[in-house]
Design an enzyme around this catalytic site. Structure first.
Site, PDB file in Angstrom:
ATOM      1  N   TRP A 163      26.230 111.443  62.663  1.00 38.81           N
ATOM      2  CA  TRP A 163      26.940 110.758  63.867  1.00 38.81           C
ATOM      3  C   TRP A 163      26.644 111.397  65.013  1.00 38.81           C
ATOM      4  O   TRP A 163      26.514 110.675  66.124  1.00 38.81           O
ATOM      5  CB  TRP A 163      28.567 110.736  63.487  1.00 38.81           C
ATOM      6  N   ASP A 170      34.235 113.068  69.468  1.00 37.65           N
ATOM      7  CA  ASP A 170      34.305 112.010  68.449  1.00 37.65           C
ATOM      8  C   ASP A 170      35.072 112.671  67.319  1.00 37.65           C
ATOM      9  O   ASP A 170      34.827 113.574  66.914  1.00 37.65           O
ATOM     10  CB  ASP A 170      32.820 111.863  68.076  1.00 37.65           C
ATOM     11  N   LYS A 178      39.325 105.555  59.783  1.00 37.50           N
ATOM     12  CA  LYS A 178      39.452 107.122  58.951  1.00 37.50           C
ATOM     13  C   LYS A 178      40.761 107.522  58.719  1.00 37.50           C
ATOM     14  O   LYS A 178      40.976 108.300  57.871  1.00 37.50           O
ATOM     15  CB  LYS A 178      38.429 108.209  59.580  1.00 37.50           C
TER      16      LYS A 178
HETATM   17  C1  LIG Z   1      32.612 106.986  60.597  1.00 36.13           C
HETATM   18  C2  LIG Z   1      32.125 107.850  61.758  1.00 36.13           C
HETATM   19  C3  LIG Z   1      31.546 107.206  62.976  1.00 36.13           C
HETATM   20  C4  LIG Z   1      30.981 105.700  62.665  1.00 36.13           C
HETATM   21  O1  LIG Z   1      32.187 104.922  62.956  1.00 36.13           O
HETATM   22  P1  LIG Z   1      32.203 103.307  63.170  1.00 36.13           P
HETATM   23  O2  LIG Z   1      33.656 102.857  63.506  1.00 36.13           O
HETATM   24  O3  LIG Z   1      31.907 102.860  62.030  1.00 36.13           O
HETATM   25  O4  LIG Z   1      31.259 102.982  64.207  1.00 36.13           O
HETATM   26  C5  LIG Z   1      31.290 108.120  63.961  1.00 36.13           C
HETATM   27  N1  LIG Z   1      31.709 109.309  63.906  1.00 36.13           N
HETATM   28  C6  LIG Z   1      32.368 109.816  62.750  1.00 36.13           C
HETATM   29  C7  LIG Z   1      32.816 111.406  63.025  1.00 36.13           C
HETATM   30  C8  LIG Z   1      32.562 109.161  61.726  1.00 36.13           C
HETATM   31  O5  LIG Z   1      33.364 109.666  60.886  1.00 36.13           O
END
Ligand SMILES: *Cc1c(COP(=O)(O)O)cnc(C)c1O
Length: 356
Positions: free
Chosen positions: A101, A169, A193
């Protein structure tokens, strides 16, 4: 029907009472006779819901009245990879490359300016968090990924530089642990998540870092416009925001982040102590970087895989397979997963040791 023990990495488990309330509201939202799916996003009912969701998000992060705004936008965390750069990157930004990511975020930012990768753990398949790196002066911002969902590593400290905005993030560990969230200037997280169903993305941004780049920003990409329109420049992801709000209320009823952190720690301690104790298994990551949310591990003898798989599946465990880039197993233990589910998994591992 008995519910499986859901260790899925995302979309992931939410509390059953949240699913129950959400499903009622699909038929009849709070005795209005109308479904949450058919009301106007500008109705009093929905405006109340999104305001509550914003308020709860800031409250759980301890960021109320500190110059932050909460937004619920679309496009997932992946959209934030480019939206952060669109709004903040003029010359050069610094990134820590701690996983897939993070490296996707770097790739997107390269469309808008220069990126400097301050450190990377790529050469060891991202099984640790680089720590002794220097943050140079003059970066437009610094970008971290707090929890690396795929590899099971989690940052415990967040090196900063004065006058350099910190962007993070937090898709897979937001609302899971106590941190000084005011050290960050912009936090983003896809809902699916640890917050709600896929569709909404939470952005918490300190307003004073915005408005500094010279490029024109398209409306849908413009944080300042989104703040002005209170996340309703266009139709927001109504259902995802609603369920996120229900889940944040559930978190409040259950003692908030301090209390959930204790539970998350107990779950993580239980699984990791079994991984370390059981001679058949080994962990994937450096010990000090282990994630409280996603525990990655594998069998020392991969040939035993089919036998172990049969056992955990027979115990109603779901979603334990590791990501294809790591292999092995990944137990994702988001807020709504109970300690009992982790106990079931640990018992399976113990029984497997006896029979293998
Ligand atoms: C799942 C995830 C993403 C991607 O998320 P989307 O909402 O599918 O774009 C980005 N960063 C992290 C840390 C993730 O776990």
């Amino acid at each position: 029907m008995e519910r499986p023990h859901n260790f899925s990495a995302g979309p992931c488990i939410l509390p059953l009472e949240v699913f129950e309330k959400a499903s009622q509201s699909v038929i009849d939202l709070d005795n209005s006779g109308l479904s949450i799916l058919e009301i106007s996003h500008r109705s009093t009912a929905f405006v109340g819901i999104i305001e509550k969701a914003r308020e709860l998000a800031l409250q759980h992060l301890n960021l109320q009245d500190k110059g932050y705004k909460a937004l619920f936008l679309q496009g997932g965390a992946s959209m934030q990879f480019l939206m952060t750069a669109y709004n903040l990157l003029e010359k050069k930004a610094g990134y820590l490359d701690t996983g897939t990511w993070a490296s996707n975020a770097i790739k997107e930012a390269n469309n808008f300016g220069k990126t400097e990768v301050l450190a990377s753990s790529k050469s060891s398949n991202y099984n640790y968090i680089p720590k002794d790196f220097l943050v140079p002066e003059g970066l437009d911002y610094l970008h971290y990924t707090s929890n690396n969902t795929i590899y099971g590593t989690q940052m415990k400290t967040f090196p900063k530089k004065e006058n350099t905005p910190l962007v993070c993030d937090m898709s897979s560990d937001i609302f899971s642990r106590q941190l000084d969230y005011s050290q960050f200037d912009l936090i983003y997280a896809g809902a699916q998540k640890n917050m709600g169903p896929a569709g909404a993305t939470l952005i918490v941004v300190k307003e004073d870092i915005l408005g500094k780049v010279s490029r024109a920003i398209p409306s849908m990409m413009d944080y300042q416009l989104m703040i002005k329109k209170e996340s309703m420049f266009n139709t927001p992801p109504v259902f995802s925001i609603y369920v996120s709000m229900l889940n944040l209320e559930w978190l409040s009823r259950n003692g908030g982040v301090p209390s959930i952190e204790k539970k998350n720690k107990a779950k993580a301690d239980l699984i990791y102590s079994e991984i370390d104790r059981n001679p058949l298994f080994k962990g994937f990551t450096a010990l000090e970087d282990r994630s409280m949310m996603n525990a990655t591990f594998s069998l020392k003898d991969e040939q035993l895989g089919p036998k172990f798989d049969k056992l955990w599946k027979a115990s109603h465990i779901n979603g334990l397979n590791g990501h294809r880039s790591v292999g092995g197993y990944r137990a994702s233990m988001y807020n709504a997963l109970t300690l009992d589910s982790v106990k079931v998994l640990v018992d399976v591992m113990k029984n497997f040791e006896k029979t293998a």
